[in-house]
Design a protein around this motif. Sequence first.
Motif, PDB file in Angstrom:
ATOM      1  N   ALA A   1     -55.413 -32.839  -7.731  1.00  0.00           N
ATOM      2  CA  ALA A   1     -54.751 -32.285  -6.415  1.00  0.00           C
ATOM      3  C   ALA A   1     -53.211 -32.952  -6.379  1.00  0.00           C
ATOM      4  O   ALA A   1     -52.542 -32.176  -5.929  1.00  0.00           O
ATOM      5  CB  ALA A   1     -55.548 -32.922  -5.297  1.00  0.00           C
ATOM      6  N   GLU A   2     -53.097 -34.143  -6.519  1.00  0.00           N
ATOM      7  CA  GLU A   2     -51.591 -34.574  -6.419  1.00  0.00           C
ATOM      8  C   GLU A   2     -50.523 -33.868  -7.513  1.00  0.00           C
ATOM      9  O   GLU A   2     -49.584 -33.507  -7.127  1.00  0.00           O
ATOM     10  CB  GLU A   2     -51.733 -36.227  -6.671  1.00  0.00           C
ATOM     11  CG  GLU A   2     -52.233 -37.038  -5.742  1.00  0.00           C
ATOM     12  CD  GLU A   2     -52.353 -38.348  -5.998  1.00  0.00           C
ATOM     13  OE1 GLU A   2     -51.828 -38.886  -7.110  1.00  0.00           O
ATOM     14  OE2 GLU A   2     -52.881 -39.258  -5.382  1.00  0.00           O
ATOM     15  N   ALA A   3     -51.272 -33.654  -8.699  1.00  0.00           N
ATOM     16  CA  ALA A   3     -50.340 -32.770  -9.618  1.00  0.00           C
ATOM     17  C   ALA A   3     -50.265 -31.514  -9.266  1.00  0.00           C
ATOM     18  O   ALA A   3     -49.257 -30.881  -9.163  1.00  0.00           O
ATOM     19  CB  ALA A   3     -51.234 -32.885 -11.069  1.00  0.00           C
ATOM     20  N   ALA A   4     -51.196 -31.000  -8.664  1.00  0.00           N
ATOM     21  CA  ALA A   4     -51.099 -29.421  -8.336  1.00  0.00           C
ATOM     22  C   ALA A   4     -49.970 -29.529  -7.026  1.00  0.00           C
ATOM     23  O   ALA A   4     -49.508 -28.464  -6.972  1.00  0.00           O
ATOM     24  CB  ALA A   4     -52.354 -28.912  -7.701  1.00  0.00           C
TER      25      ALA A   4
ATOM     26  N   SER B   1     -49.442 -22.268 -10.953  1.00  0.00           N
ATOM     27  CA  SER B   1     -49.673 -23.183  -9.840  1.00  0.00           C
ATOM     28  C   SER B   1     -51.155 -22.725  -9.090  1.00  0.00           C
ATOM     29  O   SER B   1     -51.835 -23.551  -8.781  1.00  0.00           O
ATOM     30  CB  SER B   1     -48.717 -23.013  -8.751  1.00  0.00           C
ATOM     31  OG  SER B   1     -48.746 -23.600  -7.583  1.00  0.00           O
ATOM     32  N   ASP B   2     -51.374 -21.481  -9.068  1.00  0.00           N
ATOM     33  CA  ASP B   2     -52.814 -21.005  -8.860  1.00  0.00           C
ATOM     34  C   ASP B   2     -54.037 -21.613  -9.534  1.00  0.00           C
ATOM     35  O   ASP B   2     -54.924 -21.936  -8.986  1.00  0.00           O
ATOM     36  CB  ASP B   2     -52.930 -19.473  -8.709  1.00  0.00           C
ATOM     37  CG  ASP B   2     -51.852 -18.775  -7.540  1.00  0.00           C
ATOM     38  OD1 ASP B   2     -51.368 -19.694  -6.739  1.00  0.00           O
ATOM     39  OD2 ASP B   2     -51.572 -17.524  -7.579  1.00  0.00           O
ATOM     40  N   VAL B   3     -53.643 -21.400 -10.770  1.00  0.00           N
ATOM     41  CA  VAL B   3     -55.044 -22.019 -11.720  1.00  0.00           C
ATOM     42  C   VAL B   3     -55.211 -23.188 -11.528  1.00  0.00           C
ATOM     43  O   VAL B   3     -56.025 -23.838 -11.377  1.00  0.00           O
ATOM     44  CB  VAL B   3     -54.329 -21.540 -13.064  1.00  0.00           C
ATOM     45  CG1 VAL B   3     -55.584 -22.191 -14.127  1.00  0.00           C
ATOM     46  CG2 VAL B   3     -54.410 -20.065 -13.500  1.00  0.00           C
ATOM     47  N   LEU B   4     -53.808 -24.148 -11.246  1.00  0.00           N
ATOM     48  CA  LEU B   4     -54.041 -25.486 -11.264  1.00  0.00           C
ATOM     49  C   LEU B   4     -54.845 -26.115  -9.906  1.00  0.00           C
ATOM     50  O   LEU B   4     -55.419 -26.810  -9.758  1.00  0.00           O
ATOM     51  CB  LEU B   4     -52.657 -26.247 -11.296  1.00  0.00           C
ATOM     52  CG  LEU B   4     -52.375 -27.591 -11.116  1.00  0.00           C
ATOM     53  CD1 LEU B   4     -53.471 -28.359 -12.335  1.00  0.00           C
ATOM     54  CD2 LEU B   4     -51.122 -28.382 -11.262  1.00  0.00           C
ATOM     55  N   HIS B   5     -54.252 -25.120  -8.819  1.00  0.00           N
ATOM     56  CA  HIS B   5     -54.936 -25.449  -7.549  1.00  0.00           C
ATOM     57  C   HIS B   5     -56.386 -25.375  -7.478  1.00  0.00           C
ATOM     58  O   HIS B   5     -57.428 -25.929  -6.975  1.00  0.00           O
ATOM     59  CB  HIS B   5     -54.272 -24.595  -6.287  1.00  0.00           C
ATOM     60  CG  HIS B   5     -53.027 -25.345  -5.700  1.00  0.00           C
ATOM     61  ND1 HIS B   5     -51.955 -25.132  -6.159  1.00  0.00           N
ATOM     62  CD2 HIS B   5     -53.135 -26.235  -4.805  1.00  0.00           C
ATOM     63  CE1 HIS B   5     -50.888 -25.660  -5.518  1.00  0.00           C
ATOM     64  NE2 HIS B   5     -51.598 -26.552  -4.659  1.00  0.00           N
ATOM     65  N   VAL B   6     -56.957 -24.171  -8.268  1.00  0.00           N
ATOM     66  CA  VAL B   6     -58.270 -23.774  -8.313  1.00  0.00           C
ATOM     67  C   VAL B   6     -58.835 -25.084  -9.161  1.00  0.00           C
ATOM     68  O   VAL B   6     -59.977 -25.402  -8.872  1.00  0.00           O
ATOM     69  CB  VAL B   6     -58.637 -22.605  -8.840  1.00  0.00           C
ATOM     70  CG1 VAL B   6     -59.910 -22.173  -9.308  1.00  0.00           C
ATOM     71  CG2 VAL B   6     -57.912 -21.355  -7.983  1.00  0.00           C
TER      72      VAL B   6
ATOM     73  N   VAL C   1     -57.033 -23.175   1.347  1.00  0.00           N
ATOM     74  CA  VAL C   1     -56.588 -21.753   1.495  1.00  0.00           C
ATOM     75  C   VAL C   1     -56.086 -21.374   0.218  1.00  0.00           C
ATOM     76  O   VAL C   1     -56.208 -19.948  -0.255  1.00  0.00           O
ATOM     77  CB  VAL C   1     -55.537 -21.706   2.690  1.00  0.00           C
ATOM     78  CG1 VAL C   1     -54.778 -20.433   2.603  1.00  0.00           C
ATOM     79  CG2 VAL C   1     -56.111 -22.168   4.151  1.00  0.00           C
ATOM     80  N   VAL C   2     -55.437 -22.202  -0.462  1.00  0.00           N
ATOM     81  CA  VAL C   2     -54.731 -21.853  -1.943  1.00  0.00           C
ATOM     82  C   VAL C   2     -55.848 -21.459  -2.896  1.00  0.00           C
ATOM     83  O   VAL C   2     -55.607 -20.220  -3.340  1.00  0.00           O
ATOM     84  CB  VAL C   2     -54.161 -22.912  -2.581  1.00  0.00           C
ATOM     85  CG1 VAL C   2     -53.662 -22.548  -3.906  1.00  0.00           C
ATOM     86  CG2 VAL C   2     -52.665 -23.036  -1.708  1.00  0.00           C
ATOM     87  N   ALA C   3     -56.852 -22.268  -2.909  1.00  0.00           N
ATOM     88  CA  ALA C   3     -58.135 -21.773  -3.899  1.00  0.00           C
ATOM     89  C   ALA C   3     -58.631 -20.642  -3.238  1.00  0.00           C
ATOM     90  O   ALA C   3     -59.055 -19.536  -4.122  1.00  0.00           O
ATOM     91  CB  ALA C   3     -59.158 -23.016  -3.666  1.00  0.00           C
ATOM     92  N   ALA C   4     -59.011 -20.166  -1.990  1.00  0.00           N
ATOM     93  CA  ALA C   4     -59.528 -18.911  -1.552  1.00  0.00           C
ATOM     94  C   ALA C   4     -58.533 -17.737  -1.882  1.00  0.00           C
ATOM     95  O   ALA C   4     -59.005 -16.762  -1.964  1.00  0.00           O
ATOM     96  CB  ALA C   4     -60.034 -19.093  -0.079  1.00  0.00           C
ATOM     97  N   ALA C   5     -57.193 -18.066  -1.470  1.00  0.00           N
ATOM     98  CA  ALA C   5     -56.170 -16.877  -1.955  1.00  0.00           C
ATOM     99  C   ALA C   5     -56.333 -16.513  -3.537  1.00  0.00           C
ATOM    100  O   ALA C   5     -56.084 -15.379  -3.857  1.00  0.00           O
ATOM    101  CB  ALA C   5     -54.949 -17.338  -1.484  1.00  0.00           C
ATOM    102  N   THR C   6     -56.414 -17.564  -4.229  1.00  0.00           N
ATOM    103  CA  THR C   6     -56.580 -17.297  -5.691  1.00  0.00           C
ATOM    104  C   THR C   6     -57.882 -16.731  -6.055  1.00  0.00           C
ATOM    105  O   THR C   6     -57.976 -15.676  -6.953  1.00  0.00           O
ATOM    106  CB  THR C   6     -56.416 -18.440  -6.438  1.00  0.00           C
ATOM    107  OG1 THR C   6     -55.186 -19.317  -6.193  1.00  0.00           O
ATOM    108  CG2 THR C   6     -56.279 -18.298  -7.988  1.00  0.00           C
TER     109      THR C   6
END
Length: 517
Positions: A365-368, A349-354, A204-209
């Motif tokens: 993923a753990e760092a994000a 945070s968005d960039v890291l999740h993507v 969901v975070v990747a799609a929202a970004t």
Amino acid sequence: MIGKVTRGQDVKPLLSYLYGPGRRNEHVDPHLVAGFRIPTALEAEKPNGDPDVRYLADVLSSPLDTLRHSRLDRPVWQCSIRAAPDDRRLSDAEWADIAEEVVHQTGFAPRADDQACRWAAVRHADDHIHIVVVLAREDGRNPSVRRDYLKVRTACQIVEERYGLTRTAPADQTATPRPTRAEVEHAQRKGLAEPPRDTLRRAVVAAATGAAYEAEFFALLRGSGTIVKQRISKLNPGEVTGYAVALADHTNQVGEPVWFSGGKLAPELTLPKLRRRWGSGSNGLTSGKPVSPVRSPDGFTGMPTESGSTHARRTAIDHLAARTAVAASQQMRWTTAPHVRADIAAAASDVLHVTAAITRNRHLAEAADSYARAAREPHGHQPMPTRHGNALRLAGRALAMACLGRRRDITVELAALLEILADIAAGLAEHRQAQRRHFEAKAARTASACLRGVSRSVSADQVAGARVVADAAVDPARLAATDFPVPLESRLQDPPTVAPPRHGPPYAPGPRPSRGR
């Protein structure tokens, strides 16, 4: 020290479990350490020497029979208080003081109140106790249970300071909901790498970004293999008021998908908050209205086509993301405005999740996850969009759009981006430490160390190239002057730029120069 609150209807089954052997014979020497009376006056034994649970249950439940109003639906309140693994072993007297502090802070049994609720604290392990409260006062009134969990958090922080225990974060209602024990055990039985809740949150975070508006968000979710259902308003047919997601292979006993709403995944993933994000132009767009899904190959504000997603184009986008992150990192160090730092931290945070989503790297993923906890503002406050935050979000959207769900290796360019994100995380750690938010500062430092470890784990033939880009990341002027293969800067709204010095020694970070002089 943490506390977990549950509610029930009958106190006897709960006491039978607490005094019993446990599900895996983990209960050792169950006994009372505190209560509304001294423990010796509350505990009784059967002829065979076993604890008489029925006697204690009758004593605790007695005020329910004299209530002047209807009893609460679930009148049994239970709270387990657990110390950190690194904390010392606490004595029964110390646990008794902790239990008294909890029932005092919650208001169920304030000190010097002889008409309060009846309660008892059972210890059957070295590292935790269980506090049982029957929600019925001696004077016939029902106690208030409003905000009980937040009051338990306050009590935990008080006893942490009193006994020198591991400090935990205050309850600011921004923490990501953790998978339940049942979810963890289900994932282990299925052989999954992580519980479905975590997998869905990252999707969901990747799609929202990557999305610019609501319809594109749902399209990206479905394209990633996630099942989506929308909640339709009963008052206004056709209006979407929420959503829920599920995995196709995660079903309940009757074969139906197990759904998670956005708010159950993370506080910032509810549909109203996502709409404010898209509508405010926080991702570099002027509005949340739909735009053309296909743009020219040299741009990245729309959905790229399969033929446009070439290796050269992805490399160009990686370069631009790194350059944008450099400017944001320098702004994080230069500025003293809390709202600017907050917006840069949220965008990073968005960039890291993507990046974690497109590489499918477990360590990223753990760092994000760790960084996201540090980047959230207290009580779910959303920072005001800023120029550097907008640019970072647009770079994150470009990374997401360039991959279209395909896995990517950690290239030299992505390694450089991770180094810069690690620097942003380190700056955020200093900011949180100055705010006395020690837990968030520790989470940011953990994320920074993990990002640097992943970045520097690239193969030996990539290290030389990665260091060249990383050195340029330290010197944003040199990176800004580097030739760029595709003119993507024009797609940024008010892009951040740092002019290289014409003379003098090489650029080094320092006080921000004044403008217009």
